[in-house]
Design a protein around this motif. Structure first.
Motif, short mmCIF file in Angstrom:
data_model
loop_
_atom_site.label_atom_id
_atom_site.label_comp_id
_atom_site.label_asym_id
_atom_site.label_seq_id
_atom_site.Cartn_x
_atom_site.Cartn_y
_atom_site.Cartn_z
N ALA A 22 -1.72 -3.92 -17.55
CA ALA A 22 -1.73 -2.54 -18.04
C ALA A 22 -0.97 -1.65 -17.06
N SER A 23 -0.77 -0.40 -17.44
CA SER A 23 -0.07 0.55 -16.59
C SER A 23 -0.81 0.68 -15.24
N GLY A 24 -0.04 0.64 -14.16
CA GLY A 24 -0.63 0.81 -12.83
C GLY A 24 -1.16 -0.48 -12.22
N SER A 25 -0.99 -1.62 -12.90
CA SER A 25 -1.54 -2.86 -12.36
C SER A 25 -0.69 -3.43 -11.23
N GLY A 26 0.50 -2.91 -11.05
CA GLY A 26 1.33 -3.34 -9.91
C GLY A 26 2.54 -4.17 -10.30
N LYS A 27 2.87 -4.22 -11.60
CA LYS A 27 3.97 -5.07 -12.08
C LYS A 27 5.31 -4.66 -11.49
N SER A 28 5.63 -3.36 -11.60
CA SER A 28 6.94 -2.91 -11.10
C SER A 28 7.02 -3.07 -9.59
N THR A 29 5.90 -2.80 -8.91
CA THR A 29 5.89 -2.95 -7.45
C THR A 29 6.23 -4.39 -7.08
N LEU A 30 5.67 -5.33 -7.83
CA LEU A 30 5.93 -6.74 -7.56
C LEU A 30 7.42 -7.05 -7.72
N ASP A 43 12.14 -5.57 -15.99
CA ASP A 43 10.95 -4.72 -15.89
C ASP A 43 10.76 -3.95 -17.20
N GLU A 44 9.87 -4.42 -18.04
CA GLU A 44 9.59 -3.79 -19.34
C GLU A 44 10.89 -3.45 -20.07
N PRO A 45 11.75 -4.45 -20.34
CA PRO A 45 13.07 -4.14 -20.91
C PRO A 45 13.03 -3.55 -22.31
N GLU A 47 0.88 -1.18 0.00
CA GLU A 47 0.00 0.00 0.00
C GLU A 47 0.91 1.22 0.00
N TYR A 48 0.71 2.12 -0.94
CA TYR A 48 1.45 3.39 -0.93
C TYR A 48 0.54 4.45 -0.32
N SER A 49 1.16 5.34 0.40
CA SER A 49 0.39 6.39 1.06
C SER A 49 0.80 7.73 0.48
N LEU A 50 -0.15 8.47 -0.02
CA LEU A 50 0.17 9.80 -0.56
C LEU A 50 -0.25 10.85 0.46
N ALA A 51 0.69 11.71 0.81
CA ALA A 51 0.41 12.71 1.85
C ALA A 51 -0.69 13.68 1.38
N1 LIG Z 1 6.24 5.31 -4.90
C1 LIG Z 1 4.92 5.34 -5.11
N2 LIG Z 1 4.13 6.16 -4.40
C2 LIG Z 1 2.80 6.19 -4.59
N3 LIG Z 1 2.16 5.42 -5.48
C3 LIG Z 1 2.89 4.58 -6.21
C4 LIG Z 1 4.31 4.49 -6.08
N4 LIG Z 1 4.77 3.56 -6.94
C5 LIG Z 1 3.69 3.08 -7.59
N5 LIG Z 1 2.57 3.69 -7.16
C6 LIG Z 1 1.19 3.43 -7.60
O1 LIG Z 1 0.95 2.03 -7.39
C7 LIG Z 1 0.22 1.48 -8.48
C8 LIG Z 1 1.05 0.36 -9.13
O2 LIG Z 1 2.20 0.96 -9.68
P1 LIG Z 1 3.30 0.12 -10.47
O3 LIG Z 1 4.38 1.08 -10.85
O4 LIG Z 1 3.68 -1.07 -9.70
O5 LIG Z 1 2.47 -0.33 -11.75
P2 LIG Z 1 3.00 -0.89 -13.15
O6 LIG Z 1 2.10 -2.02 -13.50
O7 LIG Z 1 4.45 -1.18 -13.09
O8 LIG Z 1 2.70 0.33 -14.12
P3 LIG Z 1 3.53 0.81 -15.44
O9 LIG Z 1 3.16 -0.16 -16.53
O10 LIG Z 1 2.99 2.18 -15.69
O11 LIG Z 1 4.99 0.78 -15.13
C9 LIG Z 1 -0.07 2.65 -9.42
O12 LIG Z 1 -1.34 3.15 -9.10
C10 LIG Z 1 1.00 3.65 -9.10
O13 LIG Z 1 0.58 4.97 -9.36
#
Ligand SMILES: Nc1ncnc2c1ncn2[C@@H]1O[C@H](COP(=O)(O)OP(=O)(O)OP(=O)(O)O)[C@@H](O)[C@H]1O
Ligand code: SF4
Ligand SMILES: [Mg+2]
Length: 313
Positions: free
Chosen positions: A54-62, A183-185, A19-23
């Motif tokens: 798709a963008s924002g699905s959480g791939k990079s976070t994983l 990550d999306e090389p 969970e990310y927290s935005l101030a």
């Molecule tokens: N450091 C952060 N602070 C706040 N929110 C974040 C942060 N990093 C990612 N997010 C949010 O978490 C969600 C997942 O992001 P993530 O980068 O993992 O997605 P992604 O699938 O890799 O997207 P993309 O294809 O655009 O790279 C998105 O809503 C993103 O805006």
């Protein structure tokens, strides 16, 4: 649920939540973003595990969770049976050192003041490889990623984006990583360079048989290289299975759209309105009006597939 099989996975991810927290700002109140909502999967020895979403699905976070960069609020990650987030600092550092990472933006991944020689040598030096040995290894690494030895003294801005991504790949494989995280090389590259990099990654995989996780929004790129696929949306794995099976008989309606899009049309942006419903609810041609307002669990279908959809419960 995933069972512990007879073979121990190289990477074992269980019920990971981030969970990310935005101030708060003058324009909005404090906001929480559920980037991952209980991701679980295994990556087996010498396997390429593909993650598409798709963008924002959480791939990079994983990937960042597996790299030890982002600590999950819940869940665990094991590399070769060692629990990354419960290991002591030194053990964790040693595990992370054995992971290779290629990010989607090669320009942001390198120090613009470093020459190619130093960019590639950096992880070797950090692992204590003697200077003479580093000098011996560098030309072989350049050859492996199809770069001319003359580039060794160039700076990043003197290379094309495709060449720079090859440098980043050479750096990632330099230490013979236990797991290569990609990550999306290819996403920052033009179409022709993309296909060169995809073939290069395929050749390296043949050569080294490494274990890897490949993330992309492009099913075509991932399906070329991955043995198994996971499809993600809104922090959830929607479907998982062997690449050939998923492509031949997609189960989840969203996967079906992605597979069709490889052949026919683009998939439109999916906007998620209700986090407690199936994330594909608003767009799904097969939705069950009441039932699908509730989030289904990821359920096993046969011996090799999992899907998160009420049609299979
Ligand atoms: N450091 C952060 N602070 C706040 N929110 C974040 C942060 N990093 C990612 N997010 C949010 O978490 C969600 C997942 O992001 P993530 O980068 O993992 O997605 P992604 O699938 O890799 O997207 P993309 O294809 O655009 O790279 C998105 O809503 C993103 O805006
Ligand atoms: S759970 Fe319902 S809305 Fe979601 S993909 Fe399946 S049928 Fe469609
Ligand atoms: Mg990303």
């Amino acid at each position: 649920m995933l069972e512990a099989g007879p073979v121990r996975p190289v990477v074992r991810v269980r019920d990971v939540w981030v969970e990310y927290s935005l101030a708060a700002s003058p324009l909005r109140s404090r906001k929480r973003i559920h980037a991952l909502r209980g991701a679980s999967f295994d990556v087996l020895e010498k396997e390429t595990y593909g993650i598409v979403g798709a963008s924002g699905s959480g791939k990079s976070t994983l990937l960042k969770v597996v790299m030890g960069f982002v600590r999950p609020s819940k869940g665990s990650v094991e590399i070769d049976g060692i629990d990354l987030y419960n290991a002591d600092g030194r053990t964790r550092k040693n595990i992370v050192k054995r992971l290779g990472y290629v990010s989607q933006n090669p320009l942001a991944a390198v120090d613009p003041r470093y020459r190619v020689r130093d960019i590639i040598a950096e992880p070797l030096r950090a692992s204590g490889v003697p200077k003479r040995e580093v000098s011996r290894i560098l030309p072989a690494l350049l050859e492996m990623v199809d770069l001319d030895p003359d580039v060794i003294d160039l700076l990043p801005h003197e290379l094309s984006l495709g060449m720079l991504q090859r440098v980043v790949i050479a750096r990632a494989i330099a230490v013979k990583p236990r797991v290569l995280l990609l990550d999306e090389p290819t996403s920052a590259l033009d179409t022709v360079t993309q296909s060169h990099i995809v073939s290069l990654l395929g050749e390296l995989k043949e050569l080294f048989g490494y274990t890897s996780i490949l993330v992309s929004h492009d099913l075509k790129v991932v399906s070329h290289l991955a043995n198994r696929l996971a499809i993600m949306m809104a922090g959830l794995i929607l479907e998982e299975g062997p690449t050939s099976e998923v492509l031949e008989s997609p189960l989840h309606p969203y996967t079906r759209e992605l597979v069709d899009s490889m052949k026919l049309k683009e998939v439109g942006e999916v906007f998620i309105t209700d986090p407690s419903a199936c994330p594909f609810y608003a767009h799904c041609p097969r939705r069950l009006e009441e039932r699908c307002r509730e989030l289904p669990l990821l359920t096993e279908v046969g011996s090799s597939r999992r899907v998160r959809c009420w049609l299979y419960v």
